[in-house]
Write a protein that holds these residues in place. Structure first.
Motif, short mmCIF file in Angstrom:
data_model
loop_
_atom_site.label_atom_id
_atom_site.label_comp_id
_atom_site.label_asym_id
_atom_site.label_seq_id
_atom_site.Cartn_x
_atom_site.Cartn_y
_atom_site.Cartn_z
N MET A 33 0.84 -1.20 0.00
CA MET A 33 0.00 0.00 0.00
C MET A 33 0.86 1.24 0.00
SD MET A 33 -2.65 -0.73 3.06
CE MET A 33 -3.41 -2.33 3.33
N THR A 34 0.27 2.34 -0.39
CA THR A 34 0.93 3.63 -0.23
C THR A 34 0.87 4.01 1.25
OG1 THR A 34 -1.11 4.87 -0.54
CG2 THR A 34 0.18 4.39 -2.52
N LEU A 35 1.76 4.89 1.65
CA LEU A 35 1.76 5.36 3.04
C LEU A 35 0.40 5.97 3.37
CD1 LEU A 35 3.13 6.01 5.71
CD2 LEU A 35 4.06 8.09 4.66
N GLU A 36 -0.14 6.71 2.41
CA GLU A 36 -1.43 7.34 2.65
C GLU A 36 -2.52 6.30 2.91
OE1 GLU A 36 -2.67 10.42 -0.02
OE2 GLU A 36 -4.75 9.82 0.28
N HIS A 37 -2.50 5.26 2.11
CA HIS A 37 -3.47 4.19 2.30
C HIS A 37 -3.30 3.56 3.68
CE1 HIS A 37 -5.49 0.37 0.40
NE2 HIS A 37 -6.10 0.80 1.48
N GLU A 38 -2.08 3.32 4.07
CA GLU A 38 -1.81 2.72 5.39
C GLU A 38 -2.35 3.59 6.52
OE1 GLU A 38 2.36 0.42 4.15
OE2 GLU A 38 2.44 2.40 5.10
N ILE A 39 -2.14 4.90 6.38
CA ILE A 39 -2.63 5.81 7.43
C ILE A 39 -4.15 5.86 7.43
CG2 ILE A 39 -2.64 8.22 8.22
CD1 ILE A 39 0.20 8.47 7.03
N ASN A 40 -4.73 5.92 6.23
CA ASN A 40 -6.19 5.96 6.17
C ASN A 40 -6.82 4.69 6.75
OD1 ASN A 40 -5.97 8.44 5.01
ND2 ASN A 40 -6.76 7.86 3.00
N GLU A 41 -6.21 3.56 6.47
CA GLU A 41 -6.71 2.30 7.04
C GLU A 41 -6.58 2.32 8.57
OE1 GLU A 41 -7.10 -1.31 5.29
OE2 GLU A 41 -8.19 0.14 4.06
N SER A 42 -5.47 2.85 9.03
CA SER A 42 -5.26 2.95 10.48
C SER A 42 -6.31 3.86 11.10
CB SER A 42 -3.85 3.47 10.78
OG SER A 42 -2.88 2.64 10.17
N GLY A 178 12.53 10.94 17.98
CA GLY A 178 11.21 10.51 17.55
C GLY A 178 10.75 9.21 18.21
N TYR A 179 9.57 8.79 17.84
CA TYR A 179 9.01 7.53 18.34
C TYR A 179 8.90 6.59 17.15
CZ TYR A 179 7.67 10.67 22.09
OH TYR A 179 7.69 11.60 23.10
N LYS A 180 9.62 5.48 17.23
CA LYS A 180 9.57 4.52 16.14
C LYS A 180 8.24 3.76 16.23
CE LYS A 180 12.36 1.56 13.41
NZ LYS A 180 13.02 0.27 13.37
N ILE A 181 7.58 3.61 15.08
CA ILE A 181 6.30 2.91 15.05
C ILE A 181 6.48 1.63 14.25
CG2 ILE A 181 3.84 3.11 14.45
CD1 ILE A 181 4.73 5.30 16.35
N ASP A 182 6.29 0.51 14.89
CA ASP A 182 6.40 -0.75 14.16
C ASP A 182 5.08 -1.06 13.45
OD1 ASP A 182 9.02 -1.28 14.90
OD2 ASP A 182 8.40 -2.14 16.82
N TYR A 183 5.19 -1.50 12.22
CA TYR A 183 3.99 -1.94 11.49
C TYR A 183 3.29 -3.04 12.29
CZ TYR A 183 4.65 0.54 7.09
OH TYR A 183 4.74 1.52 6.13
N SER A 184 1.97 -2.98 12.29
CA SER A 184 1.24 -4.07 12.96
C SER A 184 0.07 -4.46 12.06
CB SER A 184 0.77 -3.61 14.34
OG SER A 184 -0.37 -2.80 14.24
N LEU A 185 -0.71 -5.40 12.52
CA LEU A 185 -1.80 -5.90 11.69
C LEU A 185 -2.96 -4.91 11.72
CD1 LEU A 185 -2.21 -8.37 9.93
CD2 LEU A 185 -3.48 -9.41 11.81
N ASN A 186 -3.35 -4.52 12.92
CA ASN A 186 -4.51 -3.65 13.08
C ASN A 186 -4.35 -2.76 14.30
OD1 ASN A 186 -6.77 -3.19 11.50
ND2 ASN A 186 -7.57 -5.25 11.82
N ILE A 188 -2.57 -0.79 10.99
CA ILE A 188 -1.32 -1.03 10.26
C ILE A 188 -0.19 -0.17 10.84
CG2 ILE A 188 -0.21 -0.87 8.01
CD1 ILE A 188 -3.07 -1.25 6.80
N ILE A 189 -0.52 1.11 11.06
CA ILE A 189 0.47 2.02 11.66
C ILE A 189 -0.11 2.54 12.99
CG2 ILE A 189 1.79 4.16 11.38
CD1 ILE A 189 1.58 3.81 8.36
N PRO A 190 0.25 1.91 14.09
CA PRO A 190 -0.35 2.29 15.39
C PRO A 190 0.26 3.56 15.98
CG PRO A 190 1.15 0.43 15.67
CD PRO A 190 1.18 0.77 14.21
N TYR A 191 0.07 4.67 15.25
CA TYR A 191 0.74 5.90 15.63
C TYR A 191 0.15 6.54 16.88
CZ TYR A 191 -3.05 8.49 13.33
OH TYR A 191 -4.27 9.01 12.98
#
Lengths: 205, 205
Positions: A33-42, A178-186, A188-191
């Motif tokens: 996915m694009t970063l934008e898609h990942e954020i929108n899904e999150s 900064g705060y490192k954010i690990d990709y997760s399932l749900n 996707i980006i637990p910011y």
């Protein structure tokens, strides 16, 4: 085929169709996915769980010509992309106003400050003055690493560049501040994990 | 010439040019500004005075076709208006997340609830859950009267209509529950006065 979006994001033409980066996202092949898609899904996940209400703002468009065909929807025949006067994402979490922009870099060792524009910095500074929580969500695309960098840290390096400082923030600095954010399932980006830490930090002061 | 905008706002074609209601406003003749223009000017005033950071979101557009002429800006050749999934205005004031929509009615005696859509109500309910301050800014165009109606009051009447209640909120009810905003010079619509009262009310509870 990839186009450069006026504000630096990508614009994906997939199977001959143009996809509005706000509204239509395409999982294209194995490229993810694009970063934008990942954020929108999150954000969609956070919304569905009642955890936060954060949305991407639509891309600003300058409309020049519109057709009004009978019995069908108005069709825009001529329009141009405009530069956004604010950041891309905002909303509310736990009583706090949240405001951020997402930026990608192919750079390995640093984040070029040219990814931001002065008006975005000004906007975030004004929001911070009002008690908002602002940050940059930075993705190093070659290593798939994501960081949340608080706006005050971003402001520092932004302002420094005009006093003879570097035009970029080194990755070790981002890793430290900064705060490192690990990709997760749900999601996707637990910011929001980073947002909670930022809020806690200010509560302690 | 006036067109009906998909979401109920007006779209003004002036001197043959199409004016994007987000970005281009026209003071047309002696008819005064549009409500949107008045709010944007007020937001600009609040921003310039460091009092609040509140913006109108761009109109969501579904882009279908884009031309990329060499050496000039990308031109959108086919696009359509989309229904917004949120309200039109949001931002931050004094640490509070602010979210509202502006609606006009030519009705003299009541405000028709059909001016709102379910998804806008859902959005505001979700924002209130997160501690945001939400409201409707309602203008009775025939009398030039403006009210701020807190979202909880709006929700009550919205929900009632599905239980056999009226499809509108009477003007006396709005006058009783809402906050009347008198036009002023700067800002044109000093709606933060009502926001302050709403915040105070919840602080007292």
């Amino acid at each position: 085929m990839k186009f450069n979006y006026p504000n630096g994001s990508n614009f994906v033409n997939h199977k001959g169709n143009m996809h509005d980066r706000n509204n239509h996202f395409t999982r294209y092949g194995d490229r993810g996915m694009t970063l934008e898609h990942e954020i929108n899904e999150s954000n969609q996940y956070y919304l569905s769980k009642g955890m936060a209400v954060i949305h991407k703002k639509p891309t600003p468009i300058q409309i020049v010509k519109v057709d009004y065909p009978k019995r069908s929807a108005a069709m825009i025949k001529e329009a141009y992309f405009r530069k956004a006067s604010t950041t891309d994402y905002n909303g509310v979490y736990d009583g706090y106003y949240i405001d951020f922009d997402a930026k990608e870099t192919k750079n390995k060792t640093s984040f070029p400050l040219s990814n931001f524009h002065q008006h975005q910095i000004d906007h975030m500074k004004a929001c911070v003055e009002q008690g908002g929580i602002c940050f940059a969500l930075i993705k190093f695309t070659l290593t798939n690493e994501i960081y949340v960098l608080e706006s005050n840290d971003l402001f520092y390096y932004w302002d420094e560049q005009f006093k003879g400082g570097k035009k970029s923030i080194s990755k070790p600095t981002i890793d430290k501040l900064g705060y490192k954010i690990d990709y997760s399932l749900n999601p996707i980006i637990p910011y929001l994990n980073a947002v909670r830490k930022i809020i806690l930090k200010y509560k302690e002061i």
